[in-house]
Motif scaffolding. Sequence first.
Motif, PDB file in Angstrom:
ATOM      1  N   VAL A 255       8.289  -7.230 -21.954  1.00 25.22           N
ATOM      2  CA  VAL A 255       8.142  -7.212 -23.414  1.00 25.22           C
ATOM      3  C   VAL A 255       6.669  -7.393 -23.798  1.00 25.22           C
ATOM      4  O   VAL A 255       6.170  -6.736 -24.712  1.00 25.22           O
ATOM      5  N   VAL A 256       5.962  -8.279 -23.093  1.00 22.26           N
ATOM      6  CA  VAL A 256       4.538  -8.493 -23.389  1.00 22.26           C
ATOM      7  C   VAL A 256       3.770  -7.196 -23.169  1.00 22.26           C
ATOM      8  O   VAL A 256       2.957  -6.786 -24.011  1.00 22.26           O
ATOM      9  N   MET A 257       4.045  -6.528 -22.049  1.00 22.84           N
ATOM     10  CA  MET A 257       3.334  -5.290 -21.734  1.00 22.84           C
ATOM     11  C   MET A 257       3.647  -4.201 -22.774  1.00 22.84           C
ATOM     12  O   MET A 257       2.770  -3.511 -23.268  1.00 22.84           O
ATOM     13  N   GLU A 258       4.935  -4.072 -23.118  1.00 20.54           N
ATOM     14  CA  GLU A 258       5.332  -3.031 -24.081  1.00 20.54           C
ATOM     15  C   GLU A 258       4.713  -3.273 -25.452  1.00 20.54           C
ATOM     16  O   GLU A 258       4.259  -2.344 -26.115  1.00 20.54           O
ATOM     17  N   THR A 259       4.726  -4.549 -25.880  1.00 19.12           N
ATOM     18  CA  THR A 259       4.188  -4.842 -27.206  1.00 19.12           C
ATOM     19  C   THR A 259       2.683  -4.602 -27.232  1.00 19.12           C
ATOM     20  O   THR A 259       2.149  -4.062 -28.206  1.00 19.12           O
ATOM     21  N   ALA A 260       1.988  -4.980 -26.155  1.00 23.17           N
ATOM     22  CA  ALA A 260       0.549  -4.724 -26.092  1.00 23.17           C
ATOM     23  C   ALA A 260       0.284  -3.223 -26.167  1.00 23.17           C
ATOM     24  O   ALA A 260      -0.621  -2.769 -26.877  1.00 23.17           O
ATOM     25  N   GLU A 261       1.089  -2.456 -25.452  1.00 25.47           N
ATOM     26  CA  GLU A 261       0.924  -0.997 -25.459  1.00 25.47           C
ATOM     27  C   GLU A 261       1.137  -0.433 -26.866  1.00 25.47           C
ATOM     28  O   GLU A 261       0.396   0.427 -27.325  1.00 25.47           O
ATOM     29  N   LYS A 262       2.170  -0.973 -27.564  1.00 26.29           N
ATOM     30  CA  LYS A 262       2.439  -0.506 -28.932  1.00 26.29           C
ATOM     31  C   LYS A 262       1.273  -0.812 -29.852  1.00 26.29           C
ATOM     32  O   LYS A 262       0.994  -0.066 -30.778  1.00 26.29           O
ATOM     33  N   ARG A 263       0.609  -1.963 -29.625  1.00 22.22           N
ATOM     34  CA  ARG A 263      -0.512  -2.342 -30.469  1.00 22.22           C
ATOM     35  C   ARG A 263      -1.813  -1.669 -30.040  1.00 22.22           C
ATOM     36  O   ARG A 263      -2.867  -1.920 -30.627  1.00 22.22           O
ATOM     37  N   GLY A 264      -1.751  -0.880 -28.966  1.00 19.45           N
ATOM     38  CA  GLY A 264      -2.932  -0.154 -28.519  1.00 19.45           C
ATOM     39  C   GLY A 264      -3.991  -1.025 -27.870  1.00 19.45           C
ATOM     40  O   GLY A 264      -5.184  -0.731 -27.952  1.00 19.45           O
ATOM     41  N   ILE A 265      -3.573  -2.133 -27.238  1.00 22.13           N
ATOM     42  CA  ILE A 265      -4.540  -2.960 -26.523  1.00 22.13           C
ATOM     43  C   ILE A 265      -4.206  -2.962 -25.027  1.00 22.13           C
ATOM     44  O   ILE A 265      -3.154  -2.479 -24.622  1.00 22.13           O
ATOM     45  N   PHE A 266      -5.137  -3.519 -24.217  1.00 18.29           N
ATOM     46  CA  PHE A 266      -4.953  -3.505 -22.772  1.00 18.29           C
ATOM     47  C   PHE A 266      -4.066  -4.664 -22.332  1.00 18.29           C
ATOM     48  O   PHE A 266      -3.962  -5.686 -23.023  1.00 18.29           O
ATOM     49  N   CYS A 267      -3.429  -4.510 -21.153  1.00 20.88           N
ATOM     50  CA  CYS A 267      -2.612  -5.595 -20.634  1.00 20.88           C
ATOM     51  C   CYS A 267      -2.745  -5.666 -19.118  1.00 20.88           C
ATOM     52  O   CYS A 267      -3.154  -4.711 -18.468  1.00 20.88           O
ATOM     53  N   SER A 268      -2.422  -6.844 -18.598  1.00 21.44           N
ATOM     54  CA  SER A 268      -2.481  -7.074 -17.160  1.00 21.44           C
ATOM     55  C   SER A 268      -1.186  -7.765 -16.762  1.00 21.44           C
ATOM     56  O   SER A 268      -0.764  -8.723 -17.400  1.00 21.44           O
ATOM     57  N   GLY A 269      -0.536  -7.267 -15.711  1.00 27.26           N
ATOM     58  CA  GLY A 269       0.843  -7.652 -15.418  1.00 27.26           C
ATOM     59  C   GLY A 269       1.009  -8.943 -14.649  1.00 27.26           C
ATOM     60  O   GLY A 269       0.049  -9.603 -14.272  1.00 27.26           O
ATOM     61  N   ASN A 270       2.272  -9.297 -14.447  1.00 24.06           N
ATOM     62  CA  ASN A 270       2.621 -10.551 -13.785  1.00 24.06           C
ATOM     63  C   ASN A 270       3.913 -10.374 -13.003  1.00 24.06           C
ATOM     64  O   ASN A 270       4.878  -9.848 -13.539  1.00 24.06           O
ATOM     65  N   GLY A 271       3.931 -10.792 -11.745  1.00 24.58           N
ATOM     66  CA  GLY A 271       5.167 -10.809 -10.969  1.00 24.58           C
ATOM     67  C   GLY A 271       5.374  -9.550 -10.152  1.00 24.58           C
ATOM     68  O   GLY A 271       5.272  -9.572  -8.932  1.00 24.58           O
ATOM     69  N   VAL A 272       5.705  -8.454 -10.837  1.00 21.66           N
ATOM     70  CA  VAL A 272       5.869  -7.169 -10.165  1.00 21.66           C
ATOM     71  C   VAL A 272       5.016  -6.138 -10.922  1.00 21.66           C
ATOM     72  O   VAL A 272       4.461  -6.444 -11.967  1.00 21.66           O
TER      73      VAL A 272
END
Lengths: 399, 311
Positions: free
Chosen positions: A255-272
């Motif tokens: 959800v964090v990754m998807e929401t960041a993508e929707k807002r047009g900002i960068f993200c860095s993952g966790n776990g897998v």
Amino acid sequence: MPSPPRFPLSRRHMIRGLLAAGAFGATSQFWTACSSDSTADPEATEPTAAAATDEPLVIGILYVGPKDDYGWNQAHAEGAAGIMSLPGIKVVEEANVPETAAAAETMRSMIVQDGATVLFPTSFGYFDPHILALAEEFPEVQFLHCGTLFEEGKHPNNVGSYFGFIDEAYYVAGIAAAHASKTGQTGFVMAKPIPRIVRTLNSWMLGAQSVNPEATTQLIVTGEWSDPVKEAEAVNSMADQGIDVITCNVDNAKVVMETAEKRGIFCSGNGVNQAAVAPKGYLTGAEWDWTGVYTSYATMIQAGKTLMNGGIPHLFLGGLSDNFVKLSPYGAPVSEAAKAEAEQAKAGLIDGSLVVYTGEMKDNTGATVIPAGTEYKPGNPELEKMDWLVEGVIGEITG
Amino acid sequence: MTPDSLGWWGIPLAILGGLLRGSVPFLFVSLGECLTEKSGKINLGLEGSLLLGAVTGYALSYHSGSAWIGVIGAGGAGLALGAIHAWLVQQRRVNDISVGIAMMIFGGGLANYLGKPYIQPTAPQLPALHWGDWSDLPAVQSALRVSPLLLIGIAIAFTMQWFFRATRWGLIIRAVGESPTAAKAMGFSVGRTQTACIMVGAGLAGIAGAYLSLYFPGSWNENISSGQGLLAVALVIFARWNPRQCLYAALLFGGTQGLGPALQSVGVEGYYYVFNAMPYLLTLVIMVVTCSPVRSSVGAPASLGQSRPDA
């Protein structure tokens, strides 16, 4: 009642009793799912593998969430799947075990009913008091807790801890983040402020600061291992504040990754690896690799080694160098310069020439937390007690 | 602070954004429960309908490529669960609270079981109305992105209010809820009216689930609802079985959801557990303020929760 019942037990009593029993059973096992996977065939096991005993080695694994949560629990379940195919091993699993007395009951039934002699309770909150209490009660069973909480002399001899220094991967991801950020502001969505998670935040911050000394990290704590609405709101409010790279340490980062993508900002993952849900903004991510860890344990135990006879170390720790953790492949927005710098740091962490926690280091209130001339290498017990946020982090964890 | 940053202005914006984003599940579930309870039955199982709706919506959207097909399917899944509940509670001496708890666990368990393959894939999402494009600030643009489902929900709330007050069918439902024997004497089928209300109510909860998985947060996993369906059922009580007040209550709860993270993002760091508990604290306060020593729940249909007696 309109008419007196003909029998001492009316249908109403029966139905009420059945409903009560059903409701009790359902609520005490609320949302839990139990499965037992066994690939061990007694006929097919080689005599060498089962030399110590004719019975298969029964290993019980507890997860705090669903086994396919695209994060923490999935990483463990993939590790468990890796040892199911080994000869002479039977794995019993239970998902969605809350960090309450339910955890103790699950462990007890695995020991008593399934004959488990080795348990891997994989969530932080299982340790105290549930594992400690059961370890006293079943001294012949080995309790291997995923964490770093074991202390020599204080805890029972049949308890051990294993953990990976995933903060090393966060350090490298922080470097990529600082290169990608235009505002110098990064964000971190945290489930619960416990030392090992605080440490991932601090390493992320230090990685980012190694590129841009002015970089900051905004912390938002949700308070739950998984709470999609709050995680999404956290990302939204950080994006509103001009933060342009976000990472997290929650059970399911999707959800964090998807929401960041929707807002047009960068993200860095966790776990897998979550690159698939944020194809434009995914930089890299800190991933677990538990298969190797569980295989090592299984091999040691089958060779007759135990915690009690000293064959297995009570603390089994490793980082990038021991393949406990790894990084997601770099995404498209990561520049060549960022990749080079990140790879250099990764090499330094693997050969030990780069030590992240080196004095003098101040926390975000200005107090010195690591004195000048001191360095804490991974595995240092001081790092396991981390209750401070490094300079540059905007936030507070005293709650 | 960069030009993009809003500082303290982020708080009202986060509340507004949270209100527009987060209130829809509360709204649909509480309207569904309001309709059900007006007919004299309680459906505690709407959390189950919500979860099954969420996974059905996500799966159909993923396979068909259209999020709206997902929403319709989610409504259908809710109707189906509602039909089971309606049939069970029409049996003699069956308690609807117990059936509701069973349906909640059944719906949730079925959703988790069916939802296993859909945790990782990404399904097409519902479109949004961009009401904030007049602003240059991306934060305002984002906060004012409104889902058409919110507008549909608001329309349903006002229509339902009018429906209960001014239409013949609305009056029949109220009569059934107040006094089933009187309604029966007037020639209306109590069973059929309640069945229709329960099914439509559960269908609305299913649509609420589709909103969760297809718009905000816009993903399927087993913790997606975090108990919103249950909370919304309780909302009906303090909305006093009034659809318009359900709307206000849902907006209030949606708005407080974004408050905790937003306060942390501007530097109010401690006490986040308190802020996260805000919706529940608010419930307690409203319950205490509105409680009456004379009648335990003002506005409740008189026959609410009574099981069908022996014939």
